[in-house]
Design a protein around this motif. Structure first.
Motif, PDB file in Angstrom:
ATOM      1  N   MET A   1       0.825  -1.215   0.000  1.00  0.00           N
ATOM      2  CA  MET A   1       0.000   0.000   0.000  1.00  0.00           C
ATOM      3  C   MET A   1       0.861   1.268   0.000  1.00  0.00           C
ATOM      4  O   MET A   1       0.538   2.252  -0.651  1.00  0.00           O
ATOM      5  CB  MET A   1      -0.940   0.000   1.208  1.00  0.00           C
ATOM      6  N   GLU A   2       1.963   1.221   0.766  1.00  0.00           N
ATOM      7  CA  GLU A   2       2.830   2.399   0.818  1.00  0.00           C
ATOM      8  C   GLU A   2       3.457   2.683  -0.539  1.00  0.00           C
ATOM      9  O   GLU A   2       3.618   3.845  -0.927  1.00  0.00           O
ATOM     10  CB  GLU A   2       3.917   2.208   1.886  1.00  0.00           C
ATOM     11  N   ALA A   3       3.823   1.608  -1.247  1.00  0.00           N
ATOM     12  CA  ALA A   3       4.384   1.794  -2.594  1.00  0.00           C
ATOM     13  C   ALA A   3       3.348   2.413  -3.530  1.00  0.00           C
ATOM     14  O   ALA A   3       3.668   3.278  -4.367  1.00  0.00           O
ATOM     15  CB  ALA A   3       4.859   0.448  -3.144  1.00  0.00           C
ATOM     16  N   TRP A   4       2.095   1.987  -3.403  1.00  0.00           N
ATOM     17  CA  TRP A   4       0.996   2.530  -4.203  1.00  0.00           C
ATOM     18  C   TRP A   4       0.803   4.016  -3.923  1.00  0.00           C
ATOM     19  O   TRP A   4       0.669   4.830  -4.837  1.00  0.00           O
ATOM     20  CB  TRP A   4      -0.262   1.731  -3.895  1.00  0.00           C
ATOM     21  N   LYS A   5       0.825   4.381  -2.631  1.00  0.00           N
ATOM     22  CA  LYS A   5       0.665   5.785  -2.254  1.00  0.00           C
ATOM     23  C   LYS A   5       1.864   6.613  -2.725  1.00  0.00           C
ATOM     24  O   LYS A   5       1.703   7.757  -3.159  1.00  0.00           O
ATOM     25  CB  LYS A   5       0.478   5.913  -0.742  1.00  0.00           C
ATOM     26  N   SER A   6       3.044   6.030  -2.657  1.00  0.00           N
ATOM     27  CA  SER A   6       4.240   6.736  -3.124  1.00  0.00           C
ATOM     28  C   SER A   6       4.168   6.982  -4.628  1.00  0.00           C
ATOM     29  O   SER A   6       4.573   8.040  -5.120  1.00  0.00           O
ATOM     30  CB  SER A   6       5.498   5.921  -2.794  1.00  0.00           C
ATOM     31  N   PHE A   7       3.619   6.000  -5.334  1.00  0.00           N
ATOM     32  CA  PHE A   7       3.425   6.171  -6.778  1.00  0.00           C
ATOM     33  C   PHE A   7       2.488   7.344  -7.047  1.00  0.00           C
ATOM     34  O   PHE A   7       2.752   8.177  -7.920  1.00  0.00           O
ATOM     35  CB  PHE A   7       2.853   4.883  -7.367  1.00  0.00           C
ATOM     36  N   GLY A   8       1.386   7.418  -6.287  1.00  0.00           N
ATOM     37  CA  GLY A   8       0.445   8.530  -6.453  1.00  0.00           C
ATOM     38  C   GLY A   8       1.094   9.868  -6.175  1.00  0.00           C
ATOM     39  O   GLY A   8       0.869  10.846  -6.902  1.00  0.00           O
ATOM     40  N   LYS A   9       1.907   9.936  -5.128  1.00  0.00           N
ATOM     41  CA  LYS A   9       2.598  11.190  -4.797  1.00  0.00           C
ATOM     42  C   LYS A   9       3.581  11.569  -5.901  1.00  0.00           C
ATOM     43  O   LYS A   9       3.733  12.741  -6.241  1.00  0.00           O
ATOM     44  CB  LYS A   9       3.325  11.048  -3.463  1.00  0.00           C
ATOM     45  N   PHE A  10       4.238  10.567  -6.467  1.00  0.00           N
ATOM     46  CA  PHE A  10       5.181  10.831  -7.558  1.00  0.00           C
ATOM     47  C   PHE A  10       4.455  11.434  -8.760  1.00  0.00           C
ATOM     48  O   PHE A  10       4.902  12.425  -9.344  1.00  0.00           O
ATOM     49  CB  PHE A  10       5.888   9.545  -7.963  1.00  0.00           C
ATOM     50  N   VAL A  11       3.321  10.818  -9.136  1.00  0.00           N
ATOM     51  CA  VAL A  11       2.549  11.328 -10.277  1.00  0.00           C
ATOM     52  C   VAL A  11       2.080  12.755  -9.996  1.00  0.00           C
ATOM     53  O   VAL A  11       2.209  13.652 -10.836  1.00  0.00           O
ATOM     54  CB  VAL A  11       1.338  10.419 -10.575  1.00  0.00           C
ATOM     55  N   GLY A  12       1.554  12.990  -8.786  1.00  0.00           N
ATOM     56  CA  GLY A  12       1.054  14.310  -8.442  1.00  0.00           C
ATOM     57  C   GLY A  12       2.136  15.363  -8.445  1.00  0.00           C
ATOM     58  O   GLY A  12       1.922  16.493  -8.926  1.00  0.00           O
ATOM     59  N   SER A  13       3.316  15.036  -7.955  1.00  0.00           N
ATOM     60  CA  SER A  13       4.395  16.021  -7.857  1.00  0.00           C
ATOM     61  C   SER A  13       5.090  16.267  -9.197  1.00  0.00           C
ATOM     62  O   SER A  13       5.846  17.232  -9.337  1.00  0.00           O
ATOM     63  CB  SER A  13       5.429  15.575  -6.817  1.00  0.00           C
ATOM     64  N   HIS A  14       4.851  15.398 -10.181  1.00  0.00           N
ATOM     65  CA  HIS A  14       5.502  15.549 -11.485  1.00  0.00           C
ATOM     66  C   HIS A  14       4.503  15.835 -12.600  1.00  0.00           C
ATOM     67  O   HIS A  14       4.843  15.700 -13.781  1.00  0.00           O
ATOM     68  CB  HIS A  14       6.301  14.285 -11.826  1.00  0.00           C
ATOM     69  N   LEU A  15       3.305  16.267 -12.242  1.00  0.00           N
ATOM     70  CA  LEU A  15       2.295  16.515 -13.277  1.00  0.00           C
ATOM     71  C   LEU A  15       2.680  17.657 -14.215  1.00  0.00           C
ATOM     72  O   LEU A  15       2.241  17.697 -15.367  1.00  0.00           O
ATOM     73  CB  LEU A  15       0.939  16.797 -12.636  1.00  0.00           C
ATOM     74  N   ALA A  16       3.473  18.602 -13.725  1.00  0.00           N
ATOM     75  CA  ALA A  16       3.910  19.693 -14.601  1.00  0.00           C
ATOM     76  C   ALA A  16       4.732  19.153 -15.770  1.00  0.00           C
ATOM     77  O   ALA A  16       4.779  19.770 -16.845  1.00  0.00           O
ATOM     78  CB  ALA A  16       4.732  20.712 -13.809  1.00  0.00           C
ATOM     79  N   PHE A  17       5.386  18.012 -15.577  1.00  0.00           N
ATOM     80  CA  PHE A  17       6.126  17.350 -16.666  1.00  0.00           C
ATOM     81  C   PHE A  17       5.255  16.332 -17.385  1.00  0.00           C
ATOM     82  O   PHE A  17       5.277  16.220 -18.613  1.00  0.00           O
ATOM     83  CB  PHE A  17       7.371  16.662 -16.095  1.00  0.00           C
ATOM     84  N   ILE A  18       4.468  15.580 -16.623  1.00  0.00           N
ATOM     85  CA  ILE A  18       3.652  14.505 -17.194  1.00  0.00           C
ATOM     86  C   ILE A  18       2.566  15.064 -18.119  1.00  0.00           C
ATOM     87  O   ILE A  18       2.297  14.504 -19.189  1.00  0.00           O
ATOM     88  CB  ILE A  18       3.017  13.661 -16.066  1.00  0.00           C
ATOM     89  N   ALA A  19       1.919  16.180 -17.714  1.00  0.00           N
ATOM     90  CA  ALA A  19       0.810  16.736 -18.504  1.00  0.00           C
ATOM     91  C   ALA A  19       1.217  17.098 -19.928  1.00  0.00           C
ATOM     92  O   ALA A  19       0.548  16.683 -20.887  1.00  0.00           O
ATOM     93  CB  ALA A  19       0.201  17.938 -17.785  1.00  0.00           C
ATOM     94  N   PRO A  20       2.312  17.855 -20.148  1.00  0.00           N
ATOM     95  CA  PRO A  20       2.669  18.162 -21.546  1.00  0.00           C
ATOM     96  C   PRO A  20       3.077  16.934 -22.343  1.00  0.00           C
ATOM     97  O   PRO A  20       2.842  16.872 -23.550  1.00  0.00           O
ATOM     98  CB  PRO A  20       3.842  19.154 -21.403  1.00  0.00           C
ATOM     99  N   VAL A  21       3.688  15.937 -21.669  1.00  0.00           N
ATOM    100  CA  VAL A  21       4.025  14.690 -22.369  1.00  0.00           C
ATOM    101  C   VAL A  21       2.746  13.991 -22.833  1.00  0.00           C
ATOM    102  O   VAL A  21       2.663  13.494 -23.962  1.00  0.00           O
ATOM    103  CB  VAL A  21       4.854  13.767 -21.453  1.00  0.00           C
TER     104      VAL A  21
END
Length: 324
Positions: free
Chosen positions: A1-21
């Motif tokens: 579960m912690e790995a899953w939550k960490s994945f979510g935090k990673f996506v959220g904190s990198h959306l400025a890069f992920i969104a244009p991609v």
């Protein structure tokens, strides 16, 4: 579960890069991503449900008892932005009435459904966001034709039933379900369920960005110098929408959560609703200014989320620094 939550935090904190991609992938591979389109309503509903888990009915009632922030947000998004869009659109593109019409239409549509997701992600006032979103959508069958009639002399019929059905399944029912779960479980929804499904909601947002970006592909492949100018204008004007909410909220000394909510809901538009209206009632060129906003909306949302996080951290540091 912690790995899953960490994945979510990673996506959220990198959306400025992920969104244009995601936007670039959607533009380059529209056919391959076409199967996502039937799922967009369900993805929106899931994001709304997850965001609403952090709230309860009492908070929403409080928003309507003290509606000043909501009313100011609606005033900016429903009145000020379309008027300024018309004035600037006429100034820069007055020789092409269809482009001006598209620019005005882009800023006459309701607040974006996905704004609720961004508000929740960055710690905004979800209750105010949901209330503003509902009101903006409910009044849009009146405000959109009225705005176009006053500013452009255009007469359009808004699909009231279709818009209400979309609102019901994308916003109202999921929001009520989320708040109901939180109330009935005495906070378990907010404390346990919401963090557990938050990563899935971020994945849903990525899929929505991918799907929505496919609609821009035909226009990007047939650009002219004038259309490039429209792209630049929409990018700058969309940015000003976010700044309008942010600056007014700070000058007004609104709470942090309110500031975040106002920033997103003065900057984000329901582009899908605008695209449907443009396709039904206007020449093809009107569609371009409306749909091109897809290129910038989620990227700007991610950038402003990071900017507000930095701004609030700076405010905290300034308050903690002892006066010399």
């Amino acid at each position: 579960m912690e790995a899953w939550k960490s994945f979510g935090k990673f996506v959220g904190s990198h959306l400025a890069f992920i969104a244009p991609v995601c936007v670039a992938i959607g533009v380059l591979f529209p056919d391959q991503l076409d199967p996502l389109k039937p799922w967009v309503t369900a993805l929106f509903a899931f994001m709304t449900f997850q965001g609403a888990l952090g709230n309860n009915f009492r908070n929403v009632v409080d928003v309507f008892r003290h509606p000043s922030s909501m009313l100011v947000t609606l005033g900016i998004s429903t009145v000020a932005m379309p008027v300024v869009a018309y004035l600037l659109g006429t100034l820069f593109f007055g020789g092409d009435p269809d482009l001006v019409c598209g620019i005005v239409l882009e800023y006459s549509v309701p607040v974006a459904v996905v704004s609720a997701m961004w508000i929740s992600m960055f710690g905004g006032d979800v209750a105010q966001g949901l209330a503003t979103l509902l009101i903006s959508t409910v009044i849009s069958p009146v405000t959109i034709p009225l705005t176009l009639k006053i500013l452009l002399g255009q007469t359009v019929e808004v699909d009231v039933a279709g818009m209400m059905i979309d609102m019901l399944f994308q916003i109202a029912l999921p929001a009520v379900a989320g708040m109901l779960v939180n109330d009935l479980t005495r906070g378990w929804g907010k404390q346990t369920l919401s963090p557990a499904i938050a990563p899935a909601a971020k994945v849903a947002l990525v899929l929505v960005i991918l799907s929505n970006s496919t609609g821009v592909s035909p226009y990007i492949r047939h650009l002219t110098p004038q259309l490039v100018g429209v792209m630049v204008f929409i990018a700058v004007f969309a940015t000003s929408g976010y700044f309008a909410g942010l600056i007014i909220a700070r000058l007004w000394k609104r709470p942090r959560a309110t500031m975040i909510t106002m920033t997103y809901q003065t900057g984000m538009r329901n582009i899908s609703a605008g695209a449907v209206l443009a396709a039904q009632y206007f020449p093809g060129e009107v569609m371009f200014p409306v749909i091109i906003g897809t290129l910038f909306q989620q990227v700007l949302a991610a950038c402003f989320g990071n900017f507000m996080t930095w701004l609030l951290a700076r405010d905290d540091a300034a308050q903690e620094t002892p006066a010399k």
